[in-house]
Write a protein that holds these residues in place. Sequence first.
Motif, short mmCIF file in Angstrom:
data_model
loop_
_atom_site.label_atom_id
_atom_site.label_comp_id
_atom_site.label_asym_id
_atom_site.label_seq_id
_atom_site.Cartn_x
_atom_site.Cartn_y
_atom_site.Cartn_z
N HIS A 199 0.59 -1.17 0.38
CA HIS A 199 0.27 -0.04 -0.43
C HIS A 199 0.55 1.39 0.11
CE1 HIS A 199 -3.01 -2.24 0.09
NE2 HIS A 199 -3.29 -3.17 1.90
N SER A 200 0.53 2.19 -0.71
CA SER A 200 1.16 3.59 -0.63
C SER A 200 2.07 3.34 -0.81
CB SER A 200 0.79 3.90 1.01
OG SER A 200 1.07 5.40 0.82
N MET A 201 2.78 3.84 0.04
CA MET A 201 4.32 4.41 -0.37
C MET A 201 5.84 3.09 -0.62
SD MET A 201 6.23 6.78 -1.15
CE MET A 201 8.11 7.20 -1.61
N ILE A 245 -3.45 1.82 -4.51
CA ILE A 245 -3.05 3.13 -4.54
C ILE A 245 -3.51 4.23 -4.41
CG2 ILE A 245 -2.43 4.19 -6.83
CD1 ILE A 245 -2.27 1.50 -8.54
N HIS A 246 -3.22 5.78 -4.15
CA HIS A 246 -3.33 6.80 -3.50
C HIS A 246 -2.98 7.89 -3.31
CE1 HIS A 246 -1.67 7.07 0.11
NE2 HIS A 246 -1.58 6.26 0.67
N GLU A 247 -3.77 8.58 -3.58
CA GLU A 247 -2.48 10.49 -3.30
C GLU A 247 -2.79 10.55 -2.22
OE1 GLU A 247 -5.44 13.54 -6.07
OE2 GLU A 247 -6.48 13.40 -4.89
N VAL A 248 -1.38 11.46 -2.06
CA VAL A 248 -0.68 12.08 -1.43
C VAL A 248 -1.48 12.85 0.08
CG1 VAL A 248 1.48 12.82 -0.55
CG2 VAL A 248 1.46 11.89 -2.63
N ARG A 249 -0.64 12.46 1.35
CA ARG A 249 -2.10 13.07 1.70
C ARG A 249 -0.86 13.50 3.00
NH1 ARG A 249 -6.83 11.80 1.92
NH2 ARG A 249 -7.36 9.90 0.98
N GLY A 250 -0.80 14.86 3.42
CA GLY A 250 -0.08 15.16 4.38
C GLY A 250 -0.60 16.79 5.28
N GLY A 251 -0.55 16.65 6.59
CA GLY A 251 -0.98 17.80 7.28
C GLY A 251 -0.30 17.27 8.30
N SER A 252 -1.27 18.49 9.32
CA SER A 252 -0.29 18.70 10.34
C SER A 252 -1.60 19.30 11.78
CB SER A 252 0.02 20.52 10.49
OG SER A 252 0.90 20.87 11.92
N ARG A 253 -1.05 18.51 12.90
CA ARG A 253 -2.12 18.14 14.32
C ARG A 253 -2.08 20.10 14.41
NH1 ARG A 253 -0.26 12.51 17.25
NH2 ARG A 253 -0.28 11.47 14.51
N ASP A 254 -1.47 20.93 14.70
CA ASP A 254 -1.10 21.83 15.29
C ASP A 254 -1.98 22.98 14.26
OD1 ASP A 254 0.47 21.52 17.32
OD2 ASP A 254 1.99 21.66 16.18
N GLY A 255 -2.80 24.84 14.59
CA GLY A 255 -2.78 25.69 13.40
C GLY A 255 -2.16 26.10 12.96
N GLU A 290 -8.91 7.58 -7.35
CA GLU A 290 -9.91 6.38 -6.87
C GLU A 290 -9.14 6.07 -6.21
OE1 GLU A 290 -11.00 4.81 -11.16
OE2 GLU A 290 -9.78 3.36 -10.74
N GLU A 291 -8.26 6.17 -5.23
CA GLU A 291 -7.85 5.90 -4.03
C GLU A 291 -8.22 3.90 -3.65
OE1 GLU A 291 -7.62 8.16 -0.77
OE2 GLU A 291 -6.75 9.62 -1.56
N GLU A 328 5.30 16.26 -4.61
CA GLU A 328 5.02 14.61 -4.04
C GLU A 328 4.65 14.42 -4.63
OE1 GLU A 328 8.31 14.26 -2.49
OE2 GLU A 328 8.59 16.24 -1.43
N GLN A 329 3.58 13.92 -4.90
CA GLN A 329 2.43 13.72 -5.91
C GLN A 329 3.01 14.05 -7.93
OE1 GLN A 329 -1.54 12.77 -5.24
NE2 GLN A 329 -2.54 13.62 -7.01
N ASN A 330 3.72 14.26 -7.80
CA ASN A 330 3.93 14.71 -9.30
C ASN A 330 4.95 13.74 -9.71
OD1 ASN A 330 1.84 15.89 -11.13
ND2 ASN A 330 2.71 17.73 -9.98
N THR A 331 5.65 13.69 -8.48
CA THR A 331 7.04 12.71 -8.02
C THR A 331 7.04 11.04 -8.59
OG1 THR A 331 8.88 14.69 -6.97
CG2 THR A 331 9.72 12.18 -7.11
N ILE A 332 5.97 11.75 -8.10
CA ILE A 332 5.71 9.46 -7.62
C ILE A 332 4.92 9.76 -9.03
CG2 ILE A 332 3.74 8.45 -6.26
CD1 ILE A 332 4.14 9.47 -3.56
#
Length: 155
Positions: free
Chosen positions: A41-43, A66-76, A117-118, A92-96
């Motif tokens: 899965h994923s990476m 196979i899915h889109e790259v995800r990212g985020g932050s727990r802080d504001g 489609e994930e 990163e998604q374009n690199t993959i």
Amino acid sequence: ENEIKININCDGGSVYEGLRIYDVLRTSGKTIYTNIEGSCHSMAIVLLLTASKENRSSNPNARALIHEVRGGSRDGMTAQELRELAESIETEQNTILDIYAERTGYDRTELEILMKEEKVRTANELLKYGFISKINNYNTNKKTNEMSKQDKKAL
């Protein structure tokens, strides 16, 4: 050792670490073999692609996400930080996607659709899209194996 054999059963991980491992393996000068034992899965898909196409395989019941790259932050985050994060994720998604297209030989636009489609894919789908070159055959409990021949002789 001139060969590296990697059996994959992985739910994925960090994009940065995965790309680093991909580069280390691809620049190692070694012949790489990869096989999906369970999940890829994923990476882990990118790590599968470190081997040349003819050296990539899958067990019959393996699955891959196979899915889109995800990212985020727990802080504001500020609006500017969110924009920068979005740009980083797109990079990163374009690199993959570039790796997918180069290593599978499949159309990049179609591969992007697969990402969006994930969906969990079967070994047959991975074969169709060029992620692997073969699906392994079962090699135990065949009716014509040597043990069954010996058992019949003993009777």
